[in-house]
Scaffold this motif. Sequence first.
Motif, short mmCIF file in Angstrom:
data_model
loop_
_atom_site.label_atom_id
_atom_site.label_comp_id
_atom_site.label_asym_id
_atom_site.label_seq_id
_atom_site.Cartn_x
_atom_site.Cartn_y
_atom_site.Cartn_z
N ASN A 9 0.81 -1.22 0.00
CA ASN A 9 0.00 0.00 0.00
C ASN A 9 0.84 1.26 0.00
O ASN A 9 0.32 2.36 -0.15
CB ASN A 9 -0.93 0.00 1.21
CG ASN A 9 -1.95 -1.10 1.13
OD1 ASN A 9 -2.81 -1.07 0.26
ND2 ASN A 9 -1.85 -2.09 2.00
N GLY A 10 2.15 1.10 0.19
CA GLY A 10 3.03 2.26 0.22
C GLY A 10 4.46 1.83 0.47
O GLY A 10 4.76 0.64 0.65
N TYR A 45 2.38 6.59 0.01
CA TYR A 45 1.28 5.69 -0.29
C TYR A 45 1.03 5.61 -1.79
O TYR A 45 1.20 6.59 -2.50
CB TYR A 45 -0.01 6.15 0.41
CG TYR A 45 0.04 5.99 1.90
CD1 TYR A 45 -0.13 4.74 2.50
CD2 TYR A 45 0.27 7.09 2.72
CE1 TYR A 45 -0.07 4.60 3.88
CE2 TYR A 45 0.32 6.96 4.10
CZ TYR A 45 0.15 5.71 4.67
OH TYR A 45 0.21 5.57 6.02
N VAL A 46 0.61 4.44 -2.26
CA VAL A 46 0.21 4.26 -3.65
C VAL A 46 -1.31 4.26 -3.73
O VAL A 46 -1.98 3.87 -2.77
CB VAL A 46 0.81 2.97 -4.27
CG1 VAL A 46 2.31 3.08 -4.38
CG2 VAL A 46 0.42 1.74 -3.49
N GLU A 47 -1.83 4.72 -4.85
CA GLU A 47 -3.29 4.84 -5.00
C GLU A 47 -3.98 3.48 -4.99
O GLU A 47 -5.00 3.30 -4.34
CB GLU A 47 -3.60 5.58 -6.31
CG GLU A 47 -5.04 5.94 -6.46
CD GLU A 47 -5.28 6.81 -7.69
OE1 GLU A 47 -6.39 6.73 -8.23
OE2 GLU A 47 -4.38 7.54 -8.09
N ASP A 48 -3.43 2.52 -5.72
CA ASP A 48 -4.01 1.18 -5.78
C ASP A 48 -3.01 0.18 -5.20
O ASP A 48 -1.82 0.21 -5.54
CB ASP A 48 -4.31 0.79 -7.24
CG ASP A 48 -5.30 1.74 -7.90
OD1 ASP A 48 -6.34 2.02 -7.28
OD2 ASP A 48 -5.02 2.21 -9.02
N LYS A 91 4.45 2.80 -13.23
CA LYS A 91 3.76 4.03 -12.86
C LYS A 91 4.71 5.01 -12.19
O LYS A 91 5.60 4.63 -11.45
CB LYS A 91 2.63 3.67 -11.89
CG LYS A 91 1.70 4.77 -11.55
CD LYS A 91 0.56 4.23 -10.69
CE LYS A 91 -0.53 5.27 -10.58
NZ LYS A 91 -1.70 4.75 -9.88
N VAL A 93 4.63 8.29 -9.62
CA VAL A 93 3.77 8.98 -8.65
C VAL A 93 4.57 10.15 -8.07
O VAL A 93 5.74 10.01 -7.73
CB VAL A 93 3.36 8.02 -7.50
CG1 VAL A 93 2.35 8.69 -6.60
CG2 VAL A 93 2.81 6.71 -8.05
N PHE A 95 4.87 13.34 -5.19
CA PHE A 95 4.48 13.73 -3.84
C PHE A 95 5.14 15.08 -3.52
O PHE A 95 6.18 15.41 -4.07
CB PHE A 95 4.97 12.72 -2.80
CG PHE A 95 4.52 11.32 -3.04
CD1 PHE A 95 3.34 10.85 -2.45
CD2 PHE A 95 5.25 10.45 -3.83
CE1 PHE A 95 2.93 9.56 -2.66
CE2 PHE A 95 4.84 9.15 -4.04
CZ PHE A 95 3.67 8.71 -3.45
#
Length: 98
Positions: A9-10, A45-48, A91, A93, A95
């Motif tokens: 999840n992260g 944290y990751v979105e999915d 992906k 991401v 922050f």
Amino acid sequence: RAHRNDFINGFCAYFECAFTQVHKPIGFSTSPFCRYTHWKQTVLYVEDAITICEGEKICGRISCKPNKKNRRDLDISLHITFQGSRCQVDKKVNFRLR
């Protein structure tokens, strides 16, 4: 490599610091596995959630630079690549750490 089947999840980011070019070398780590310091870890944290199976390996690249508008903020970029048996991810991401 993953030690068990699980969900990601992260990611936990931390730093290590070593002063080696001195009379008595000294250093410390902010790792969650090391002795406590007043410095903390950062969770990205990751979105999915990413499904990972035992033995699979997830790869990534992290970059960090001061924010252009506020030099005290950090712009963090995380590029994740993963080709698992149950999940594939490629992906980037972004922050901002304040």
